[in-house]
Design an enzyme around this catalytic site. Structure first.
Site, short mmCIF file in Angstrom:
data_model
loop_
_atom_site.label_atom_id
_atom_site.label_comp_id
_atom_site.label_asym_id
_atom_site.label_seq_id
_atom_site.Cartn_x
_atom_site.Cartn_y
_atom_site.Cartn_z
N SER A 149 0.83 -1.20 0.00
CA SER A 149 0.00 0.00 0.00
C SER A 149 0.87 1.26 0.00
O SER A 149 1.70 1.45 -0.88
CB SER A 149 -0.96 -0.03 1.19
OG SER A 149 -1.98 0.93 1.04
N HIS B 7 -7.81 -5.38 -0.51
CA HIS B 7 -6.57 -4.67 -0.23
C HIS B 7 -5.85 -5.23 1.00
O HIS B 7 -6.43 -5.32 2.08
CB HIS B 7 -6.88 -3.19 -0.02
CG HIS B 7 -5.68 -2.31 0.07
ND1 HIS B 7 -4.81 -2.12 -0.98
CD2 HIS B 7 -5.19 -1.56 1.10
CE1 HIS B 7 -3.85 -1.29 -0.62
NE2 HIS B 7 -4.06 -0.94 0.63
N ASP C 210 -9.49 -5.06 -4.86
CA ASP C 210 -8.86 -3.87 -4.29
C ASP C 210 -9.18 -2.64 -5.12
O ASP C 210 -9.05 -2.66 -6.35
CB ASP C 210 -7.34 -4.10 -4.25
CG ASP C 210 -6.58 -2.99 -3.56
OD1 ASP C 210 -7.20 -2.03 -3.07
OD2 ASP C 210 -5.34 -3.09 -3.51
#
Length: 306
Positions: free
Chosen positions: A164, A278, A246
């Site tokens: 991320s 995610h 995601d």
């Protein structure tokens, strides 16, 4: 407190909200610290080190059981996710996954505790993360401040990676390493898991967190294709991992395409996990099984085969 001070001026769930008086309230705790030490079951050891006495930035090193002297292992430099404003290498969320990576790939992992926004506005997290790589490079002659890196880390085989926001930071650090090359350190691979980059719309939270960014795709940190230094990225190969459900999936795919267009087929590999969201792997109680295990194995294969 004055009732006016309770007025919410900015609200960015699930991360934080900002009140009129400037106070910040996070929706979740920053992290639940887990002590470093030896895991008697796996033999993985960890310890915390100070990367910069001036800024207070620290890192946690994970190392597998070493049998005999003279053994040098690849080094994986990890940057945690959390929207630039949450997360830590000292919590339980990343510990299981990073420990499993250490075991399966037989590598050393150092996870950097960069300072968090909005208390420390971007680009501080990027600066801390780049500084950490330069601190690591000080060990190339075996005379650095950290004994584990001096004795066991092969700085000719360094990987950068994260998930991320941490993947975004890892990309930035890799590019900067090509601009101001750290002496005695060779980056052979970059692992980008569910990377955060900007989209067509400006990112208001990122803009708020940063002292320099428009939050739009004119910022190379949000749009690598706009970065004239991208071509200088020194790593040999890049693994880009995305998840089907995601919201950042398409941005990860676009990032992969940007790298392929720039450096040709084979430079970047795309791996997609079907049916997952995610950073699902970071919250799996056992990262060695199911689709989290498949993702872990993909990263292990990438690291061991580069």
């Amino acid at each position: 407190m004055d009732s006016n001070n309770n007025e919410i001026m900015h609200d960015f769930p699930p991360f934080f909200k900002v009140f009129r008086d400037g106070s910040i309230e996070r929706y979740m705790p920053l992290h639940d610290p887990v002590p470093a030490g030896l895991n008697p079951t796996t033999g993985v050891q960890s310890k915390d080190v100070v990367v910069s006495p001036e800024t207070g930035v620290k890192a946690r090193i994970f190392i597998p059981k070493i049998n005999g002297g003279g053994q040098k292992l690849s080094l994986f430099v990890h940057y945690h996710g959390g929207g630039f404003c949450m997360g830590s290498p000292f919590g339980d969320i990343g510990k299981k996954f990073l420990s499993s990576l250490v075991l399966k790939a037989n590598v050393i992992v150092i996870s950097v505790d960069y300072r968090l926004a909005p208390e420390h506005r971007l680009p501080i997290a990027y600066d801390d993360s780049s500084a950490a790589l330069h601190w690591i490079s000080c060990h190339s002659n075996g005379q650095g401040p950290e004994a584990w890196l001096n004795e066991y880390a092969d700085l000719n085989r360094v990987f950068l990676g994260g998930e991320s926001a941490g993947a975004n930071i890892a990309h930035y650090v890799a590019v900067q390493a090509g601009v101001t090359v750290p002496l005695g350190l060779n980056i052979v691979g970059l692992v980008m898991v569910h990377p955060f980059f900007g989209g067509k719309e400006c990112d208001e939270m990122y803009k708020f967190l940063s002292s320099t960014s428009s939050g739009c795709d004119d910022d190379p940190k949000l749009n690598p294709a706009a970065d004239p230094d991208l071509v200088k990225m020194p790593c040999g190969k890049v693994l880009v991992c995305v998840a089907e459900k995601d919201w950042l999936r398409d941005r990860g795919v676009s990032y992969h395409e940007t790298l392929q267009n720039l450096k040709g087929e084979g430079f970047a590999e795309l791996y997609e996990t079907k049916g997952e969201d995610h950073c699902f792997h970071m919250f799996n109680p056992n990262p060695n099984i199911d689709k989290a295990g498949d993702l872990l194995q993909k990263i292990v294969d990438f690291v061991t085969q580069c």
